[in-house]
Design a protein around this motif. Structure first.
Motif, mmCIF file in Angstrom:
data_model
loop_
_atom_site.group_PDB
_atom_site.id
_atom_site.type_symbol
_atom_site.label_atom_id
_atom_site.label_comp_id
_atom_site.label_asym_id
_atom_site.label_seq_id
_atom_site.Cartn_x
_atom_site.Cartn_y
_atom_site.Cartn_z
ATOM 1 N N HIS A 115 0.833 -1.193 0.000
ATOM 2 C CA HIS A 115 0.000 0.000 0.000
ATOM 3 C C HIS A 115 0.871 1.247 0.000
ATOM 4 C CE1 HIS A 115 -2.865 3.048 1.484
ATOM 5 N NE2 HIS A 115 -3.758 2.286 0.892
ATOM 6 N N ARG A 116 0.437 2.291 -0.696
ATOM 7 C CA ARG A 116 1.258 3.488 -0.881
ATOM 8 C C ARG A 116 1.651 4.127 0.442
ATOM 9 N NH1 ARG A 116 0.520 9.034 -1.703
ATOM 10 N NH2 ARG A 116 2.036 9.978 -3.131
ATOM 11 N N SER A 117 0.736 4.165 1.442
ATOM 12 C CA SER A 117 1.055 4.792 2.731
ATOM 13 C C SER A 117 2.167 4.049 3.447
ATOM 14 C CB SER A 117 -0.197 4.833 3.619
ATOM 15 O OG SER A 117 -1.211 5.581 2.998
ATOM 16 N N ILE A 118 2.131 2.713 3.392
ATOM 17 C CA ILE A 118 3.186 1.925 4.029
ATOM 18 C C ILE A 118 4.507 2.161 3.313
ATOM 19 C CG2 ILE A 118 3.947 -0.410 4.576
ATOM 20 C CD1 ILE A 118 1.083 -1.248 4.822
ATOM 21 N N ASP A 132 -2.619 -0.912 10.761
ATOM 22 C CA ASP A 132 -3.756 -1.827 10.641
ATOM 23 C C ASP A 132 -4.679 -1.477 9.482
ATOM 24 O OD1 ASP A 132 -2.608 -2.374 13.248
ATOM 25 O OD2 ASP A 132 -4.430 -3.516 13.663
ATOM 26 N N SER A 133 -4.997 -0.206 9.310
ATOM 27 C CA SER A 133 -5.942 0.153 8.244
ATOM 28 C C SER A 133 -5.348 -0.139 6.870
ATOM 29 C CB SER A 133 -6.333 1.627 8.360
ATOM 30 O OG SER A 133 -5.186 2.467 8.272
ATOM 31 N N GLN A 134 -4.030 0.105 6.707
ATOM 32 C CA GLN A 134 -3.404 -0.194 5.427
ATOM 33 C C GLN A 134 -3.379 -1.697 5.157
ATOM 34 O OE1 GLN A 134 -2.193 1.888 7.717
ATOM 35 N NE2 GLN A 134 -1.342 3.731 6.781
ATOM 36 N N LEU A 135 -3.106 -2.485 6.208
ATOM 37 C CA LEU A 135 -3.098 -3.939 6.025
ATOM 38 C C LEU A 135 -4.489 -4.464 5.703
ATOM 39 C CD1 LEU A 135 -0.694 -5.154 8.858
ATOM 40 C CD2 LEU A 135 -0.249 -5.076 6.404
ATOM 41 N N MET A 136 -5.504 -3.863 6.285
ATOM 42 C CA MET A 136 -6.864 -4.286 5.972
ATOM 43 C C MET A 136 -7.160 -4.086 4.487
ATOM 44 S SD MET A 136 -8.945 -2.910 9.332
ATOM 45 C CE MET A 136 -10.568 -3.461 8.741
ATOM 46 N N ARG A 137 -6.675 -2.978 3.932
ATOM 47 C CA ARG A 137 -6.864 -2.761 2.497
ATOM 48 C C ARG A 137 -6.076 -3.788 1.688
ATOM 49 N NH1 ARG A 137 -5.820 2.670 4.218
ATOM 50 N NH2 ARG A 137 -7.753 3.879 4.374
ATOM 51 N N GLU A 138 -4.849 -4.041 2.104
ATOM 52 C CA GLU A 138 -4.004 -4.975 1.370
ATOM 53 C C GLU A 138 -4.582 -6.379 1.378
ATOM 54 O OE1 GLU A 138 0.582 -6.696 1.602
ATOM 55 O OE2 GLU A 138 0.099 -4.759 2.495
ATOM 56 N N PHE A 139 -5.176 -6.792 2.521
ATOM 57 C CA PHE A 139 -5.700 -8.151 2.667
ATOM 58 C C PHE A 139 -7.202 -8.254 2.408
ATOM 59 C CE2 PHE A 139 -2.135 -8.576 6.015
ATOM 60 C CZ PHE A 139 -1.208 -8.851 5.017
ATOM 61 N N TRP A 140 -7.858 -7.136 2.015
ATOM 62 C CA TRP A 140 -9.287 -7.096 1.720
ATOM 63 C C TRP A 140 -10.117 -7.476 2.943
ATOM 64 C CZ3 TRP A 140 -9.821 -9.784 -3.744
ATOM 65 C CH2 TRP A 140 -9.022 -9.102 -4.672
ATOM 66 N N LEU A 141 -9.779 -6.946 4.089
ATOM 67 C CA LEU A 141 -10.492 -7.260 5.323
ATOM 68 C C LEU A 141 -11.467 -6.137 5.676
ATOM 69 C CD1 LEU A 141 -7.587 -8.618 7.575
ATOM 70 C CD2 LEU A 141 -9.301 -9.943 6.315
ATOM 71 N N GLY A 142 -12.707 -6.534 5.974
ATOM 72 C CA GLY A 142 -13.700 -5.558 6.387
ATOM 73 C C GLY A 142 -13.740 -5.347 7.881
ATOM 74 N N ALA A 143 -13.076 -6.191 8.639
ATOM 75 C CA ALA A 143 -13.038 -6.080 10.099
ATOM 76 C C ALA A 143 -11.854 -6.881 10.595
ATOM 77 C CB ALA A 143 -14.339 -6.608 10.714
ATOM 78 N N THR A 144 -11.471 -6.651 11.846
ATOM 79 C CA THR A 144 -10.411 -7.437 12.474
ATOM 80 C C THR A 144 -10.895 -7.946 13.824
ATOM 81 O OG1 THR A 144 -9.424 -5.489 13.542
ATOM 82 C CG2 THR A 144 -8.596 -6.105 11.365
#
Length: 502
Positions: free
Chosen positions: A2-5, A309-321
């Motif tokens: 992800h660009r932010s990371i 966490d928010s960037q990883l959620m985008r990378e892994f297509w997660l809607g919640a943790t």
């Protein structure tokens, strides 16, 4: 990434000048020898390395031994009966007052070759990640630099043959540039880590003098998700539980016997959901009771770690943790209970209208410091009994299955307790200084989320362990299409040069 990371990683790299002379010299040396380094890496990766494949494991060990001999390091293949060899080597330094041991493992995770884009033991260079339509490309000619973003695909490319190659290249660079080591150096390369390190403790205990050292540096695992260097001071332990729930003696027609014969898949599903609440907290009684609390230094390290966490959620297509609002870095300092896999009858085009005869699930429980794996496994088994199951350890016969409404076979394996080295020890602080002089500001965590055989090392040898990985976080570790980003190998060589001369 992800660009932010990526921006965080680029900023931290640009903000820090490399001050370690061994790392700087290793970079210059590596730039002149890239193709030879990768050729040696490819040769090692081409040897199948599943721990149960004894013939090829021996080939791996002998190949690594020849790599050592090439550098004037006398190798030894050390083992106990029925154990795979630990490849040992040593560099003695006149006047040294301490010994540092560098660890990696040369065995890899089991695999299904059909899942791979290219054969897992045919190392393949690609111009980018497969997920971004990376194309196979030939190795560049000697003298032509590698693009640092290229990826080398093969089983064990990242986990864990890359550190072995990086260490050997670092030895070459140190000697070629006239630098001196200050400590005695030992190498220990294990051949059954992915099979649970079944024989490692016995091997070390039988050869204490050979493997003794003031510190073991565990060169396994991935970097932080920001691509910044990671130092972890421990690893979670683990114990596995395999469950089999029984239904009818054989599969039954779901129309003729549905609503009458208990379905083991439903029984197992209810049992598994009883173990955790909706936010992922394990509700097994006393599960969290014996955890050693984090120190103030360790808590501060967690507070200082980037929030990704928010960037990883985008990378892994997660809607919640699970565990929210707690973040990933905090949650991996807690124990977890995971379903590794489930099976019952057949699905898809092979599905039949049946009531299955059995249902199976494989669990792994990750442990943190203070927990005992045997006690934790027993707590899970006690929970299973409280759900009304009759628990057996062997395949039950008709008498047992007819005498109890719910029967489950539970088999435990792979027990290893967690270890955590204090961050504020003098040796810990020295490692931090050396790593950061080579790689810039590092992220320090009390423990990694995965497991390593730290107990099997510390208990027989009375030493300390610190984990210093080099792999990219998106390396598909333990899955198909495992890969190593080329820049991670280059950075690893510089890091190993710094550690070898600390």
């Amino acid at each position: 990434m992800h660009r932010s990371i990526l921006l965080i990683a680029l900023f931290s790299t640009a903000a820090t000048a490399q001050t370690n002379p061994a790392a700087a010299n290793a970079r210059q040396w590596r730039q002149q020898h890239e193709r030879a380094i990768v050729d040696e890496f490819v040769t090692l990766l081409a040897i199948p390395d599943i721990a149960s494949d004894r013939a090829n494991i021996q080939r791996n060990a002998e190949t690594i031994a020849r790599m050592m001999e090439k550098r004037g390091i006398a190798p030894r293949l050390v083992s106990v009966p029925d154990g795979n060899p630990v490849v040992f080597g040593e560099i003695r330094t006149p006047g040294a007052t301490r010994t540092i041991v560098l660890y990696a493992h040369y065995d890899g995770q089991p695999l299904d070759p059909k899942e791979w884009a290219t054969p897992p033991f045919t190392p393949t260079l690609r111009d980018r990640e497969i997920e971004k339509d990376g194309r196979p490309i030939p190795l560049p000619a000697a003298g032509t630099p590698f693009n640092p973003e290229w990826r080398l695909y093969a089983r064990s490319a990242a986990d864990d043959k890359a550190p072995i190659v990086a260490m050997m290249a670092a030895v070459d660079a140190i000697r070629a540039t006239g630098l001196k080591m200050k400590s005695n150096i030992k190498f220990a390369f294990e051949g059954e880590e992915e099979a649970g390190s079944t024989n490692l403790e016995k091997t070390l205990a039988a050869n204490r003098d050979l493997f003794s050292g003031d510190l073991w540096l565990m060169c396994d695992g991935p970097l932080h998700q920001t691509r910044r260097q990671l130092i972890t001071f421990g690893a979670r332990g683990m114990v596995r539980l395999d469950l089999t729930v029984y239904g009818p003696r054989a599969e039954l027609h779901s129309g003729h016997y549905g609503n009458w014969a208990p379905n083991p898949a439903f029984l197992l599903a209810r049992l598994l959901t009883s173990m955790k609440d909706d936010n992922g907290r394990v509700v097994v009684e006393h599960f969290y009771d014996s955890i050693d609390p984090l120190s103030a230094t360790e808590k501060q390290a967690l507070a200082d770690a980037p929030d990704i966490d928010s960037q990883l959620m985008r990378e892994f297509w997660l809607g919640a943790t699970e565990g929210a609002p707690r973040k990933l870095v905090e949650l991996i300092t807690l124990p977890s209970l995971n379903i590794r896999g489930m099976a019952s009858s057949r699905i898809g085009a092979q599905a039949s209208n049946v009531i299955p005869a059995s249902a199976m699930a494989s669990l792994d429980v990750r442990l943190v410091k203070g927990m005992d794996y045997k006690e934790t496994a027993q707590r899970v088994i006690d929970h299973i009994r409280k759900q009304g199951f009759f628990v057996v350890e062997r395949e039950p016969g008709s008498e047992v299955r007819m005498a109890h409404p719910k029967v489950v076979k539970v088999v435990t394996s792979g027990g290893e307790n967690a270890i955590r080295t204090p961050m504020d020890l003098p040796i810990s602080q020295e490692v931090i200084r050396v790593v950061e002089s080579a790689r810039g500001p590092a992220i320090k965590l009390p423990n990694m989320g995965g497991g390593l055989p730290l107990t099997s090392i510390e208990r027989p040898l009375g030493t300390r362990t610190i984990v210093i990985p080099i792999g990219n976080h998106d390396n598909n570790q333990h899955s198909f299409n495992e890969n190593l980003r080329i820049q991670n190998l280059w950075d690893g060589i510089e890091l190993m040069a710094a550690l070898l001369t600390m």
